[in-house]
Scaffold this motif. Structure first.
Motif, PDB file in Angstrom:
ATOM      1  N   UNK A   3     -15.254  -2.712  -4.579  1.00 18.45           N
ATOM      2  CA  UNK A   3     -14.257  -3.695  -4.983  1.00 18.45           C
ATOM      3  C   UNK A   3     -13.172  -3.039  -5.828  1.00 18.45           C
ATOM      4  N   UNK A   4     -13.574  -2.193  -6.781  1.00 18.93           N
ATOM      5  CA  UNK A   4     -12.604  -1.504  -7.626  1.00 18.93           C
ATOM      6  C   UNK A   4     -11.701  -0.602  -6.802  1.00 18.93           C
ATOM      7  N   UNK A   5     -12.301   0.165  -5.893  1.00 20.94           N
ATOM      8  CA  UNK A   5     -11.526   1.133  -5.100  1.00 20.94           C
ATOM      9  C   UNK A   5     -10.522   0.442  -4.196  1.00 20.94           C
ATOM     10  N   UNK A   6     -10.971  -0.611  -3.499  1.00 22.51           N
ATOM     11  CA  UNK A   6     -10.072  -1.308  -2.580  1.00 22.51           C
ATOM     12  C   UNK A   6      -9.015  -2.135  -3.328  1.00 22.51           C
ATOM     13  N   UNK A   7      -9.348  -2.641  -4.507  1.00 22.79           N
ATOM     14  CA  UNK A   7      -8.365  -3.430  -5.272  1.00 22.79           C
ATOM     15  C   UNK A   7      -7.191  -2.554  -5.699  1.00 22.79           C
ATOM     16  N   UNK A   8      -7.490  -1.340  -6.129  1.00 22.94           N
ATOM     17  CA  UNK A   8      -6.411  -0.423  -6.533  1.00 22.94           C
ATOM     18  C   UNK A   8      -5.555  -0.052  -5.327  1.00 22.94           C
ATOM     19  N   UNK A   9      -6.186   0.173  -4.209  1.00 20.20           N
ATOM     20  CA  UNK A   9      -5.443   0.505  -2.989  1.00 20.20           C
ATOM     21  C   UNK A   9      -4.553  -0.658  -2.569  1.00 20.20           C
ATOM     22  N   UNK A  10      -5.041  -1.877  -2.763  1.00 21.84           N
ATOM     23  CA  UNK A  10      -4.244  -3.051  -2.387  1.00 21.84           C
ATOM     24  C   UNK A  10      -2.973  -3.134  -3.227  1.00 21.84           C
ATOM     25  N   UNK A  11      -3.076  -2.813  -4.520  1.00 21.21           N
ATOM     26  CA  UNK A  11      -1.884  -2.787  -5.375  1.00 21.21           C
ATOM     27  C   UNK A  11      -0.887  -1.743  -4.867  1.00 21.21           C
ATOM     28  N   UNK A  12      -1.400  -0.577  -4.523  1.00 19.18           N
ATOM     29  CA  UNK A  12      -0.547   0.493  -3.999  1.00 19.18           C
ATOM     30  C   UNK A  12       0.124   0.068  -2.700  1.00 19.18           C
ATOM     31  N   UNK A  13      -0.643  -0.590  -1.839  1.00 18.86           N
ATOM     32  CA  UNK A  13      -0.119  -1.027  -0.543  1.00 18.86           C
ATOM     33  C   UNK A  13       1.000  -2.056  -0.732  1.00 18.86           C
ATOM     34  N   UNK A  14       0.781  -3.021  -1.615  1.00 22.09           N
ATOM     35  CA  UNK A  14       1.796  -4.057  -1.856  1.00 22.09           C
ATOM     36  C   UNK A  14       3.057  -3.439  -2.453  1.00 22.09           C
ATOM     37  N   UNK A  15       2.882  -2.472  -3.362  1.00 18.65           N
ATOM     38  CA  UNK A  15       4.046  -1.796  -3.941  1.00 18.65           C
ATOM     39  C   UNK A  15       4.840  -1.070  -2.866  1.00 18.65           C
ATOM     40  N   UNK A  16       4.159  -0.414  -1.948  1.00 18.80           N
ATOM     41  CA  UNK A  16       4.860   0.272  -0.861  1.00 18.80           C
ATOM     42  C   UNK A  16       5.566  -0.717   0.065  1.00 18.80           C
ATOM     43  N   UNK A  17       4.978  -1.881   0.263  1.00 19.40           N
ATOM     44  CA  UNK A  17       5.677  -2.919   1.033  1.00 19.40           C
ATOM     45  C   UNK A  17       6.973  -3.323   0.355  1.00 19.40           C
ATOM     46  N   UNK A  18       6.934  -3.478  -0.977  1.00 22.43           N
ATOM     47  CA  UNK A  18       8.150  -3.835  -1.712  1.00 22.43           C
ATOM     48  C   UNK A  18       9.215  -2.747  -1.571  1.00 22.43           C
ATOM     49  N   UNK A  19       8.797  -1.490  -1.633  1.00 18.16           N
ATOM     50  CA  UNK A  19       9.751  -0.392  -1.483  1.00 18.16           C
ATOM     51  C   UNK A  19      10.376  -0.409  -0.089  1.00 18.16           C
ATOM     52  N   UNK A  20       9.582  -0.729   0.924  1.00 20.78           N
ATOM     53  CA  UNK A  20      10.118  -0.838   2.281  1.00 20.78           C
ATOM     54  C   UNK A  20      11.168  -1.946   2.346  1.00 20.78           C
ATOM     55  N   UNK A  21      10.906  -3.050   1.680  1.00 19.29           N
ATOM     56  CA  UNK A  21      11.888  -4.140   1.658  1.00 19.29           C
ATOM     57  C   UNK A  21      13.173  -3.707   0.953  1.00 19.29           C
ATOM     58  N   UNK A  22      13.040  -2.899  -0.107  1.00 16.79           N
ATOM     59  CA  UNK A  22      14.228  -2.375  -0.784  1.00 16.79           C
ATOM     60  C   UNK A  22      15.028  -1.467   0.154  1.00 16.79           C
ATOM     61  N   UNK A  23      14.348  -0.722   0.996  1.00 12.36           N
ATOM     62  CA  UNK A  23      15.062   0.105   1.975  1.00 12.36           C
ATOM     63  C   UNK A  23      15.767  -0.777   2.999  1.00 12.36           C
ATOM     64  N   UNK A  24      15.148  -1.873   3.360  1.00  9.05           N
ATOM     65  CA  UNK A  24      15.739  -2.778   4.339  1.00  9.05           C
ATOM     66  C   UNK A  24      16.986  -3.470   3.808  1.00  9.05           C
ATOM     67  N   UNK A  25      16.985  -3.808   2.512  1.00  6.11           N
ATOM     68  CA  UNK A  25      18.144  -4.550   1.981  1.00  6.11           C
ATOM     69  C   UNK A  25      19.181  -3.642   1.322  1.00  6.11           C
ATOM     70  N   UNK A  26      19.062  -2.340   1.557  1.00 15.42           N
ATOM     71  CA  UNK A  26      20.053  -1.350   1.117  1.00 15.42           C
ATOM     72  C   UNK A  26      20.035  -1.068  -0.384  1.00 15.42           C
ATOM     73  N   UNK A  27      19.016  -1.532  -1.088  1.00 14.33           N
ATOM     74  CA  UNK A  27      18.879  -1.114  -2.487  1.00 14.33           C
ATOM     75  C   UNK A  27      18.625   0.389  -2.545  1.00 14.33           C
ATOM     76  N   UNK A  28      17.783   0.871  -1.635  1.00 11.83           N
ATOM     77  CA  UNK A  28      17.475   2.295  -1.556  1.00 11.83           C
ATOM     78  C   UNK A  28      18.284   2.933  -0.435  1.00 11.83           C
ATOM     79  N   UNK A  29      18.770   4.119  -0.695  1.00  8.80           N
ATOM     80  CA  UNK A  29      19.473   4.892   0.335  1.00  8.80           C
ATOM     81  C   UNK A  29      18.493   5.479   1.322  1.00  8.80           C
ATOM     82  N   UNK A  30      17.345   5.928   0.799  1.00 11.81           N
ATOM     83  CA  UNK A  30      16.344   6.566   1.659  1.00 11.81           C
ATOM     84  C   UNK A  30      14.982   6.419   1.003  1.00 11.81           C
ATOM     85  N   UNK A  31      13.976   6.143   1.811  1.00 10.62           N
ATOM     86  CA  UNK A  31      12.596   6.023   1.345  1.00 10.62           C
ATOM     87  C   UNK A  31      11.711   6.964   2.154  1.00 10.62           C
ATOM     88  N   UNK A  32      10.980   7.814   1.445  1.00  9.60           N
ATOM     89  CA  UNK A  32      10.025   8.737   2.067  1.00  9.60           C
ATOM     90  C   UNK A  32       8.639   8.405   1.549  1.00  9.60           C
TER      91      UNK A  32
END
Length: 522
Positions: A196-225
């Protein structure tokens, strides 16, 4: 950051943007931690290329035992937003503190969300500024030691890895009856609280990466790697990368990419920022050693290296071009059978092997034809190929290269060879060769040879631990420096490298920091 200060800086930004000359270029850079490959060597490379690059105080960056300060880094970044034409930043540092903390933190979701919101504030402060962000998909190692995973991973790591691999396989192709039985047994073996601990931390990381992808989509970010840190063909990391990829189908390759790797990402993003600023698109021709070549799937990675190399070239702001008109030739030393053993294994003796000899001959022809030549030495993991390096030395090529790299994972090596190779044309010869010397001392001398010898002959007889050097550090430092100097005198005597300082920045044998104080001009 107070609302008043934020509004004041926004107003100042409007005036500053109107008054700033178009040609001014400053890169503000935040690495994923304070290791030399992420901080010092990247900054040194940019400065050697004549670029104004600014990094935060080391006290704000995370180290092995000291957490980074995400809120302090955000404050520093927002304060520096007005002087930056381009920022290159690690999301792992800005969200969690550093790369290691991204795997071990207990940060609340709302705190991570607040830090993610700062990307919008950063863009609003300086709308003309280009924002390059690199993040990682949390790694799924086969085992854990040295304090870089939660403490339970040292005991349950292999089982957790296997659980995630079987679940990944189940999604892709389904499981056979014996695999289903194995999975049930492993789930009974690992305490539920740990999973539970291991997957919960990964879920936070996954959601954060989803947010970064959305920032790339709306042009907040110039480039996301997005790097896939220490991944395998079947693993939780591989599964998450597939799910994230499904959300990026509308993003073109000049806005987003993902591939195996982590510690080379800062070098690649700084290189891309420089290439974009100078409107350069370097063309790179790739040569492989005979054998498996581009089809090699290296250790710690989940795809063939040919795919990975092309992705790295695009990420750095270049394009692959199979033509002798290319700006840079990248010679890639791959194992003939496609299996990347460890550099400290018995396979890496200096005996004759046909593949590295053939690639060295090709490299010599490239150099003789006047082509700029970079080398990615990935035949072994965690160090150079002794046979290949001896061939380059015999042909007098070591300091005729634009760049050389042969450290850690294949992607780490590839990213450094491409980044420093692309920027070498902007450097004075003495600066280019100084960067080369650091890599030769580190990747070839230390990682492939001296590290193992010092461990066997000094560290272990004194009762030392590979991952915690502690009171043995002074003795090990002196011994390692002496052996590096002897190695350099034997293998590249035309460039005397006596005036350097060595340190073990993370209190372990795995990596060193090499500072060259003087370097001969010819």
């Amino acid at each position: 950051m107070s609302k008043y200060k934020y509004l004041l800086l926004t107003a100042v930004a409007v005036f500053w943007l109107a008054a700033t000359p178009v040609g001014a270029q400053t890169i503000v850079y935040i690495p994923m931690d304070d290791r030399p490959v992420n901080l010092d060597y990247v900054v040194d490379t940019a400065k050697a290329a004549g670029v104004d690059i600014v990094a935060p105080p080391a006290t704000l960056l995370g180290s092995r035992n000291e957490p980074g300060d995400p809120d302090g880094l955000w404050g520093w970044l927002l304060d520096h937003a007005l002087i930056a034409d381009r920022v290159v930043v690690s999301a792992d540092s800005l969200l969690y503190g550093n790369l290691v903390l991204s795997r071990t933190h207990n940060i609340a979701v709302n705190v991570i969300e607040d830090r993610l919101n700062n990307f919008s504030k950063l863009k609003a402060l300086n709308p003309a500024m280009s924002i390059y962000v690199y993040s990682t998909i949390m790694r799924t190692p086969k085992s854990g030691e040295g304090g870089e995973e939660p403490s339970y991973y040292e005991v349950y790591g292999p089982s957790i890895f296997r659980i995630s691999a079987l679940r990944d396989q189940a999604e892709i192709r389904g499981l056979k009856r014996h695999e289903e039985s194995e999975l049930r047994g492993l789930l009974d073996e690992v305490p539920q609280a740990i999973l539970t601990d291991w997957y919960a931390r990964r879920e936070k990381n996954f959601i954060a990466n989803q947010r970064l992808i959305n920032y790339a989509k709306n042009d907040t970010l110039t480039y996301l790697l997005m790097g896939r840190d220490d991944c395998s063909p079947y693993s939780q990391s591989h599964m998450e990368s597939r799910h994230l990829a499904a959300e990026t189908t509308e993003l073109p390759m000049n806005r987003y990419t993902s591939f195996p790797g982590a510690d080379e990402l800062g070098m690649l993003m700084v290189t891309r920022a420089i290439n974009n600023a100078t409107v350069r698109t370097p063309k790179v021709r790739v040569l492989f050693a005979p054998g498996a070549g581009r089809d090699t799937v290296p250790s710690y990675e989940d795809v063939a290296v040919g795919q990975t190399i092309n992705a790295h070239i695009f990420a750095a702001g270049g394009i692959p071009l199979n033509s002798k008109l290319a700006d840079l030739t990248l010679a890639v030393n791959t194992p003939e059978d496609g299996v990347t053993h460890e550099a400290d294994s018995t396979f890496n003796r200096d005996q004759f092997r046909a593949a590295p000899v053939a690639l060295a001959a090709d490299a010599a022809r490239e150099a003789a034809s006047g082509h700029r030549l970079a080398v990615a030495d990935i035949a072994f993991a965690n160090g150079a190929d002794n046979a290949f390096m001896s061939e380059l030395r015999k042909r007098g090529l070591l300091f005729k290269l634009e760049s050389y790299s042969g450290w850690n994972t294949a992607s780490n090596t590839i990213g450094y060879a491409i980044g420093q190779g692309m920027l070498a044309s902007k450097m004075a010869s003495v600066d280019k060769n100084r960067l080369l010397a650091v890599r030769l001392l580190d990747d070839w001398a230390y990682q492939a040879n001296v590290r193992g010898a010092v461990g066997t002959e000094v560290l272990f007889p004194l009762g030392g631990n590979w991952s915690y050097l502690d009171k043995l550090t002074p003795r090990l430092t002196v011994e390692t420096e002496q052996r590096l100097r002897a190695f350099a005198a034997t293998n590249f005597p035309e460039y005397p490298l006596n005036n350097f300082k060595l340190a073990f920045p993370w209190n372990r044998m795995f990596e060193v920091k090499i500072e060259l104080y003087e370097f001969p001009k010819s």
